[in-house]
Motif scaffolding. Structure first.
Motif, short mmCIF file in Angstrom:
data_model
loop_
_atom_site.label_atom_id
_atom_site.label_comp_id
_atom_site.label_asym_id
_atom_site.label_seq_id
_atom_site.Cartn_x
_atom_site.Cartn_y
_atom_site.Cartn_z
N ILE A 132 0.84 -1.21 0.00
CA ILE A 132 0.00 0.00 0.00
C ILE A 132 0.87 1.25 0.00
CG2 ILE A 132 -1.57 1.39 1.43
CD1 ILE A 132 -2.87 -1.28 2.30
N PHE A 133 1.88 1.26 0.86
CA PHE A 133 2.70 2.47 0.98
C PHE A 133 3.79 2.54 -0.09
CE2 PHE A 133 0.54 2.64 5.01
CZ PHE A 133 0.28 3.99 5.12
N GLN A 134 4.20 1.40 -0.63
CA GLN A 134 5.10 1.44 -1.79
C GLN A 134 4.40 2.13 -2.96
OE1 GLN A 134 5.85 -2.12 -4.12
NE2 GLN A 134 8.05 -1.71 -4.14
N GLU A 135 3.13 1.78 -3.17
CA GLU A 135 2.36 2.40 -4.25
C GLU A 135 2.11 3.89 -3.97
OE1 GLU A 135 0.21 2.43 -7.91
OE2 GLU A 135 1.64 1.04 -7.02
N SER A 136 1.85 4.23 -2.71
CA SER A 136 1.63 5.63 -2.35
C SER A 136 2.89 6.47 -2.55
CB SER A 136 1.16 5.73 -0.89
OG SER A 136 -0.06 5.07 -0.70
N ILE A 137 4.03 5.91 -2.19
CA ILE A 137 5.31 6.60 -2.39
C ILE A 137 5.57 6.79 -3.88
CG2 ILE A 137 7.82 6.35 -2.18
CD1 ILE A 137 7.26 4.94 0.54
N HIS A 138 5.29 5.74 -4.66
CA HIS A 138 5.47 5.81 -6.12
C HIS A 138 4.60 6.93 -6.71
CE1 HIS A 138 5.92 4.52 -10.28
NE2 HIS A 138 4.61 4.50 -10.39
N ASN A 139 3.37 7.05 -6.24
CA ASN A 139 2.47 8.11 -6.71
C ASN A 139 3.04 9.49 -6.42
OD1 ASN A 139 0.54 6.38 -7.76
ND2 ASN A 139 -0.68 6.34 -5.90
N SER A 140 3.59 9.65 -5.21
CA SER A 140 4.18 10.94 -4.83
C SER A 140 5.37 11.29 -5.73
CB SER A 140 4.62 10.91 -3.37
OG SER A 140 3.50 10.86 -2.50
N LEU A 141 6.22 10.31 -5.96
CA LEU A 141 7.41 10.54 -6.79
C LEU A 141 7.02 10.89 -8.23
CD1 LEU A 141 9.74 7.65 -5.59
CD2 LEU A 141 9.84 10.04 -4.92
N LYS A 142 5.98 10.23 -8.72
CA LYS A 142 5.59 10.39 -10.13
C LYS A 142 4.79 11.66 -10.39
CE LYS A 142 3.50 7.77 -13.92
NZ LYS A 142 2.82 6.49 -14.31
N HIS A 143 3.93 12.05 -9.42
CA HIS A 143 2.96 13.10 -9.72
C HIS A 143 3.11 14.39 -8.90
CE1 HIS A 143 0.65 10.28 -12.18
NE2 HIS A 143 0.75 9.40 -11.21
N SER A 144 3.73 14.32 -7.73
CA SER A 144 3.66 15.49 -6.84
C SER A 144 4.75 16.53 -7.04
CB SER A 144 3.69 15.03 -5.37
OG SER A 144 5.00 14.63 -5.01
N SER A 145 5.90 16.11 -7.61
CA SER A 145 7.08 17.00 -7.73
C SER A 145 7.57 17.48 -6.36
CB SER A 145 6.77 18.22 -8.62
OG SER A 145 6.40 17.81 -9.92
N SER A 146 7.25 16.73 -5.33
CA SER A 146 7.67 17.09 -3.97
C SER A 146 9.15 16.79 -3.77
CB SER A 146 6.83 16.32 -2.95
OG SER A 146 7.28 16.60 -1.63
N LYS A 147 9.84 17.63 -3.04
CA LYS A 147 11.24 17.42 -2.73
C LYS A 147 11.43 16.81 -1.34
CE LYS A 147 13.05 18.77 -6.55
NZ LYS A 147 13.72 17.76 -7.40
N LYS A 148 10.30 16.42 -0.71
CA LYS A 148 10.39 15.84 0.62
C LYS A 148 9.25 14.83 0.81
CE LYS A 148 10.43 17.06 5.54
NZ LYS A 148 10.35 18.17 6.54
N LEU A 149 9.58 13.70 1.42
CA LEU A 149 8.59 12.71 1.84
C LEU A 149 8.76 12.49 3.34
CD1 LEU A 149 8.86 9.98 -0.95
CD2 LEU A 149 6.98 11.57 -0.60
N GLU A 150 7.64 12.29 4.01
CA GLU A 150 7.67 12.13 5.47
C GLU A 150 6.69 11.04 5.88
OE1 GLU A 150 7.90 15.76 8.00
OE2 GLU A 150 5.99 15.01 8.77
N MET A 151 7.16 10.09 6.69
CA MET A 151 6.27 9.05 7.22
C MET A 151 6.32 9.07 8.74
SD MET A 151 6.15 4.90 6.53
CE MET A 151 5.42 5.08 4.90
#
Length: 226
Positions: A132-151
């Motif tokens: 679930i979270f691997q897919e969510s992280i992939h979505n963020s990397l592909k679509h958000s253009s975010s320079k930071k991820l936080e869990m």
């Protein structure tokens, strides 16, 4: 019995998807990152062979530096592939490995805050949680253009809470975005008895999952009795 067959079928699909996505990301890095570095080195060598001047030590040092960089990137990928040959069902270790890869290869800041001792849960459920979270992280990397991820991970005697946040371009979570696989993520959460919500706006996207630890124990007892 029909429910158990359905669950096991979904579990097999989850394992295959985890490996496929990891290999896809590695393949992309080989093509986009390492391929470009080696192309630069080849261009430099072609330039040296076509000019009349003698190739200097400085020229060769430049090519050597570029090739050394590509070798470093290959070594990073090699370590990742070795770790991912066997699917690791330890959620924390798997997320840490993903975050390390993202920081090294994509230059994105990744933070994991573990605010409790991660509880021992059903191994199959833990694998689905990771997917679930691997897919969510992939979505963020592909679509958000975010320079930071936080869990953020917290828990008590009853509930395990996992929150993933990015700080990039959001989306309308009320619409059906097939490319994001949101329905699949929600379905898998429901499959293990977890509650999942997605909140997105101009400040980023949050995936929030709450997993009932007591319900997990009830499922184990039912399975043992059967």
């Amino acid at each position: 019995m029909e429910s158990e067959i359905h669950f096991q079928s979904e579990l097999i699909k989850t394992r295959v998807e985890i490996k496929d996505q990891t290999l896809t990301e590695i393949s992309k890095e080989l093509h986009d990152n390492i391929g470009q570095i080696i192309s630069v080195a080849i261009m430099q060598l072609n330039m040296y062979t076509q000019r009349d001047e003698t190739v200097t030590k400085t020229d060769l040092e430049e090519v050597k530096s570029v090739m050394a960089k590509s070798l470093d990137e290959i070594r990073i990928l090699s370590r990742i592939i070795n770790k991912d040959n066997l699917i690791n069902t330890n959620f924390i270790e798997s997320i840490e490995n993903d975050f390390k890869r993202i920081e090294k290869l994509k230059n994105i800041e990744c933070k994991l805050y573990l605010n409790c001792n991660f509880p021992k849960i059903n191994v199959e459920h833990e694998l689905i949680l990771y997917r679930i979270f691997q897919e969510s992280i992939h979505n963020s990397l592909k679509h958000s253009s975010s320079k930071k991820l936080e869990m953020n991970i917290s828990c008590d005697d009853e509930i395990l809470t996992i929150q993933l946040k990015d700080f990039g371009i959001g989306f309308d979570s009320n619409q059906n975005y097939k490319g994001l696989g949101l329905n699949n993520i929600k379905f898998r959460a429901k499959l293990i008895g977890a509650n999942l919500s997605l909140n997105s706006n101009e400040n980023g996207t949050e995936t929030l999952l709450q997993y009932n630890l007591n319900k997990q124990d009830e499922n184990k007892e039912k399975s043992n009795n059967n």
